[in-house]
Design an enzyme around this catalytic site. Structure first.
Site, mmCIF file in Angstrom:
data_model
loop_
_atom_site.group_PDB
_atom_site.id
_atom_site.type_symbol
_atom_site.label_atom_id
_atom_site.label_comp_id
_atom_site.label_asym_id
_atom_site.label_seq_id
_atom_site.Cartn_x
_atom_site.Cartn_y
_atom_site.Cartn_z
ATOM 1 N N GLY A 198 11.227 -3.914 4.200
ATOM 2 C CA GLY A 198 12.653 -4.070 3.971
ATOM 3 C C GLY A 198 13.068 -5.110 2.960
ATOM 4 C CG ASN A 230 2.419 0.992 7.968
ATOM 5 O OD1 ASN A 230 3.142 1.729 7.292
ATOM 6 N ND2 ASN A 230 1.108 1.029 7.900
ATOM 7 C CB ALA A 285 -0.896 -0.009 1.230
ATOM 8 N N GLY A 286 0.321 2.309 -0.582
ATOM 9 C CA GLY A 286 0.985 3.603 -0.558
ATOM 10 C C GLY A 286 1.597 3.982 -1.885
ATOM 11 C CG ASN A 322 3.591 9.493 8.401
ATOM 12 O OD1 ASN A 322 4.457 9.907 9.168
ATOM 13 N ND2 ASN A 322 3.843 8.629 7.430
ATOM 14 N N GLY A 331 12.371 0.191 3.989
ATOM 15 C CA GLY A 331 13.562 -0.251 3.274
ATOM 16 C C GLY A 331 14.472 -1.110 4.143
ATOM 17 C CB SER A 380 -0.159 4.982 8.679
ATOM 18 O OG SER A 380 -0.133 4.187 7.533
ATOM 19 C CB THR A 398 -4.265 4.360 3.416
ATOM 20 O OG1 THR A 398 -3.392 3.359 3.920
ATOM 21 C CG2 THR A 398 -5.440 4.492 4.353
ATOM 22 C CE LYS A 453 0.316 7.663 -0.059
ATOM 23 N NZ LYS A 453 -0.020 7.170 1.280
#
Ligand SMILES: Cc1cc2nc3c(=O)[nH]c(=O)nc-3n(C[C@H](O)[C@H](O)[C@H](O)COP(=O)(O)O)c2cc1C
Length: 371
Positions: free
Chosen positions: A325, A274, A90-91, A205, A296, A203, A114, A94
């Site tokens: 990752g 996530n 996801a992301g 954020n 990552g 998430s 999302t 979007k």
């Protein structure tokens, strides 16, 4: 190989622009392509499943049992047929604009979102940073998206033949105590177009979002959504699997409490994990101090640790998608061995390009011959 040549040029742009340029090229390729729109078929899926059992079993957990019957026709999981085990996290897409061109890269499944009930702009730029020497990204995008209704409508016209997941969340300005309404609204809106839905409670954020992983908040949220699914199932004549996406920053106690809740409710799977708010190892890049979720290579170890604990807590048969990752084929195999039935990529795609999909699939098939 080709990507290795164009990457320095792409990385000359800021990360948003680079993705826009890369996607414009992919869309062009899609428009002219004559090859099939189908994902790679995982010819080694059947045998990989049984090898997974051995490899994972020796690590004290089990993934392959959950994968069910598989073969050249793909992997059966959660009542869905996945053409192969490698998907897009996801992301990346979007708003669901690029499912077809991304699907043509060979992904067995794609998770859009999302999405939130209302469109929102996300956080101001700069909000996405490359940590090149670390093969990592830090993002604080904050669920920028065009809203569930517009995205659901767009997804109706996709031609992609793989599995489509839709990842749902809450608007940033919805009070936390009203979060359930946002998730329910999204589920209602995307139910008809989604093959599975991921409930994103991890998430970093969106302020307070990760608190929804606490038992007192998770249970009522999931109860509402599984009850809503009961209502939607007969209307749409399909049962859409519900997955929960979790944070790599969960403590052991958290993993235990979340697992307890998930075992008691008819939830179909976990996406682990996530991005992390931690900075797991001495990072070389100056951007490491930026606020946001780290993804990552430096995330892999933490992500796999949580995945392994979840696998142990949930048992061999519970579907788990491993993400975090996977920037090389070897790290993909490590995530699979830690108990993931399926894998997702994001940051690896930015650093290695689309060839990583095939490389990971080949490595999974290679697990057949080396174990
Ligand atoms: C720029 C960016 C945006 C992301 N947006 C979302 C999102 O909207 N929803 C979500 O569940 N995960 C999102 N993620 C997290 C990824 O889906 C994935 O879980 C995480 O990046 C770890 O995988 P990776 O190390 O392969 O990137 C985002 C990641 C990045 C790098």
């Amino acid at each position: 190989m080709l990507y290795g040549l164009i990457r320095p040029w792409l990385f000359g742009f800021d990360p948003h622009r680079a993705q826009a340029v890369a996607m414009a090229a992919l869309r062009m390729r899609n428009a002219f392509a004559r090859d099939a729109l189908a994902p790679y078929l995982d010819a080694g899926a059947e045998a990989t499943g049984s090898v997974g059992a051995g490899a994972v079993g020796s690590a004290g957990a089990g993934a392959a049992g959950a994968a069910g019957p598989a073969g050249p026709a793909g992997i059966q999981l959660m009542g869905l047929r996945f053409p192969n085990r490698v998907g897009l996290a996801a992301g990346f897409d979007k708003n669901g604009y690029d499912v077809d061109p991304l699907g043509r890269l060979g992904f067995g499944f794609i998770e859009v979102g999302t999405v939130t009930p209302r469109p929102q702009a996300g956080n101001p730029r700069p909000n996405l940073f490359r940590l090149v020497p670390d093969e990592a990204l830090i993002n604080r995008l904050g669920f920028n998206n065009e809203g569930a209704a517009a995205i659901a409508q767009r997804l109706e016209s996709r031609r992609y033949a793989g599995v489509l997941g839709v990842n749902i969340g809450k608007n940033f300005d919805t009070p936390l105590e009203k979060s359930v309404d946002d998730y329910a609204s999204c589920l209602r809106t995307v139910y008809g177009v989604a093959d599975y839905v991921t409930i994103n409670v991890s998430s970093p954020n969106t302020p307070g979002l990760r608190g929804l992983q606490d038992p007192g908040a998770l249970r009522p949220l999931l109860l509402e959504l599984v009850n809503l699914r009961e209502q939607l199932q007969p209307v749409h004549s399909k049962r859409v699997p519900l997955l929960v996406k979790l944070s790599p920053d969960l403590t052991d106690e958290h993993v235990a409490s979340v697992s307890r809740e998930l075992r008691e409710l008819p939830v179909d799977g976990i996406v682990a994990t996530n991005t992390t708010i931690s900075r797991p190892q001495p990072l070389k890049s100056a951007a490491a101090t930026e606020t946001g979720g780290l993804s990552g290579r430096p995330l892999h170890s933490r992500s796999v640790t949580v995945l392994r604990s979840l696998r142990a807590a949930m048992g061999a048969d519970f579907p788990i998608i491993g993400v975090g990752g996977i920037v090389s084929a070897e790290l993909g195999a490590a995530t699979r061995k830690a108990g993931a039935d399926l894998l997702q990529l994001y940051t690896g795609l930015i650093y290695q390009g689309p060839a990583l999909i095939r490389e990971v699939l080949d490595e999974l098939t290679g697990m057949l011959t080396t174990h």
